[in-house]
Design an enzyme around this catalytic site. Structure first.
Site, PDB file in Angstrom:
ATOM      1  N   LYS A 168      43.184  33.894  33.833  1.00 22.22           N
ATOM      2  CA  LYS A 168      42.655  33.489  34.809  1.00 22.22           C
ATOM      3  C   LYS A 168      43.255  32.159  35.174  1.00 22.22           C
ATOM      4  CE  LYS A 168      39.905  36.979  35.020  1.00 22.22           C
ATOM      5  NZ  LYS A 168      40.343  38.123  35.728  1.00 22.22           N
TER       6      LYS A 168
ATOM      7  N   TYR B 218      38.250  44.021  27.364  1.00 21.77           N
ATOM      8  CA  TYR B 218      39.583  44.023  28.176  1.00 21.77           C
ATOM      9  C   TYR B 218      40.653  44.342  27.463  1.00 21.77           C
ATOM     10  CZ  TYR B 218      36.682  41.704  31.634  1.00 21.77           C
ATOM     11  OH  TYR B 218      35.625  41.396  32.558  1.00 21.77           O
TER      12      TYR B 218
ATOM     13  N   TYR C 289      31.810  49.606  31.536  1.00 21.27           N
ATOM     14  CA  TYR C 289      32.350  48.142  31.616  1.00 21.27           C
ATOM     15  C   TYR C 289      31.521  47.575  30.201  1.00 21.27           C
ATOM     16  CZ  TYR C 289      32.900  43.371  32.274  1.00 21.27           C
ATOM     17  OH  TYR C 289      33.276  42.040  32.048  1.00 21.27           O
TER      18      TYR C 289
HETATM   19  C1  LIG Z   1      40.552  39.094  28.894  1.00 22.20           C
HETATM   20  C2  LIG Z   1      40.838  39.611  30.171  1.00 22.20           C
HETATM   21  N1  LIG Z   1      41.869  40.510  30.506  1.00 22.20           N
HETATM   22  C3  LIG Z   1      42.038  41.202  31.612  1.00 22.20           C
HETATM   23  C4  LIG Z   1      41.184  40.633  32.863  1.00 22.20           C
HETATM   24  C5  LIG Z   1      41.303  41.643  33.965  1.00 22.20           C
HETATM   25  O1  LIG Z   1      42.021  40.813  35.135  1.00 22.20           O
HETATM   26  P1  LIG Z   1      41.676  41.186  36.500  1.00 22.20           P
HETATM   27  O2  LIG Z   1      40.198  40.753  36.555  1.00 22.20           O
HETATM   28  O3  LIG Z   1      42.650  40.312  37.307  1.00 22.20           O
HETATM   29  O4  LIG Z   1      42.014  42.529  36.754  1.00 22.20           O
HETATM   30  C6  LIG Z   1      40.046  39.875  32.615  1.00 22.20           C
HETATM   31  C7  LIG Z   1      39.315  39.433  33.756  1.00 22.20           C
HETATM   32  O5  LIG Z   1      38.409  40.164  34.561  1.00 22.20           O
HETATM   33  C8  LIG Z   1      40.083  39.236  31.375  1.00 22.20           C
HETATM   34  O6  LIG Z   1      39.084  38.408  31.308  1.00 22.20           O
END
Ligand SMILES: Cc1ncc(COP(=O)(O)O)c(C=O)c1O
Length: 307
Positions: free
Chosen positions: A29, A264, A238
């Site tokens: 981010k 994630y 999720y």
């Molecule tokens: C560690 C991590 N990886 C990937 C993502 C996914 O990225 P995005 O939300 O831009 O799809 C996020 C956030 O949501 C994240 O915190």
């Protein structure tokens, strides 16, 4: 990732360390915030308002950036998107870091509207005389995606022309930036997003929306066929890891000393491993995995690794 490549017997695997972006324990981010917060500064804002689930990496990075740039930070903390997986979930990891960075936390119920409570909080602060700037859920919007496209410029600068770049995708801004960036600077490279939200159609639609917006900002015409969201690796829901997530985390840690997380990046690597095992790439191709960060949340899931 020589040891992981040898273990899987597939293409040459590389990792791009977006978990090492520097501020406040890093993550994907910050690259988006680098651009988005320029707008907050130009607007004369005094307060950043954002939100996310209790262990959101996004809001932790907003809180860290606010501390560094001298903004106040108010966060809508969503409860109920997932059942707390452990007693320490509410207090450790990102939840602890938000407090350490000095953010003010507002508990709100999750109702499926990612930005509603963030906007309500900003309205309240405005009525109290503050100058809030709203950072959207996941820092996902067209400008954030433009920031994320810079990742592609860095990969291209190494001279590598990978067959694919694989990463986990959720609020979609990361993938939108990668898709637009690749179409401009690495046109032979396929961007493969691994859905971690268990909502692949919603993710795909959002990637298209943000990628179209980012392309417009960059005077580029988007080719929508470049948006690929792979389903089937999000586990039951999720924030709920499945066996493949945990196995991928163990492989990443044990072979490459990567600290992945169960929400994630662990699911992202699980998706990459499954694609390698399905024979998608040959041994003479290069594939880059983007480590998007998330390690602080690992501490809220320590029960997964207790023998
Ligand atoms: C560690 C991590 N990886 C990937 C993502 C996914 O990225 P995005 O939300 O831009 O799809 C996020 C956030 O949501 C994240 O915190």
């Amino acid at each position: 990732m020589k040891r992981l490549s040898a273990h899987l017997g597939g293409p040459r695997l590389w990792v791009k360390r977006e978990d090492c972006t520097g501020v406040g324990l890093g993550g994907n981010k910050l690259r988006k915030l680098d651009y988005v917060l320029g707008e907050a500064i130009d607007a004369g804002a005094d307060t950043l308002v954002s939100g996310g689930v209790v262990q959101s990496n996004s809001q932790r990075q907003v809180a860290a950036a606010a501390a560094k740039l001298g903004f106040d930070c108010h966060l809508a903390v969503y409860h109920g998107r997932l059942a707390p997986p452990s007693p320490e979930y509410e207090h450790t990891g990102n939840a602890l870091l938000n407090r350490l960075f000095g953010a003010t936390l507002h508990d709100v119920p999750w109702n499926g509207d990612r930005n509603g409570a963030i906007r309500d909080l900003a309205d309240r602060l405005r009525s109290e005389g503050r100058k809030p700037y709203v950072v959207p859920y996941g820092v996902s919007n067209p400008l954030g995606a433009v920031g994320y496209a810079s990742t592609i410029a860095e990969i291209a600068a190494t001279g590598l022309s990978p067959a694919a770049i694989v990463h986990c995708t959720g609020s979609a801004g990361t993938q939108a930036g990668l898709v637009v960036g690749a179409q401009i600077a690495l046109p032979q490279t396929r961007i493969v997003g691994i859905d971690i939200d268990a909502e692949p159609e919603r993710v795909r639609a959002d990637v298209l929306t943000y990628a179209e917006g980012a392309a417009a900002l960059l005077d580029h015409t988007l080719d929508p066929s470049g948006v690929e969201v792979v389903a089937g690796h999000a586990g039951p829901a999720y924030g709920v890891p499945h066996d493949a997530t945990v196995a991928a985390m163990r492989l990443g840690a044990g072979l490459e000393a990567l600290v992945l997380d169960p929400v994630y990046s662990g699911k992202g690597l699980a998706g990459l491993i499954a694609l390698v095992q399905s024979g998608r790439w040959t041994q003479d191709q290069d594939v880059v995995f983007i480590h998007t960060g998330g390690a602080p949340a690992l501490f809220a899931y320590r029960h997964l690794f207790q023998e």
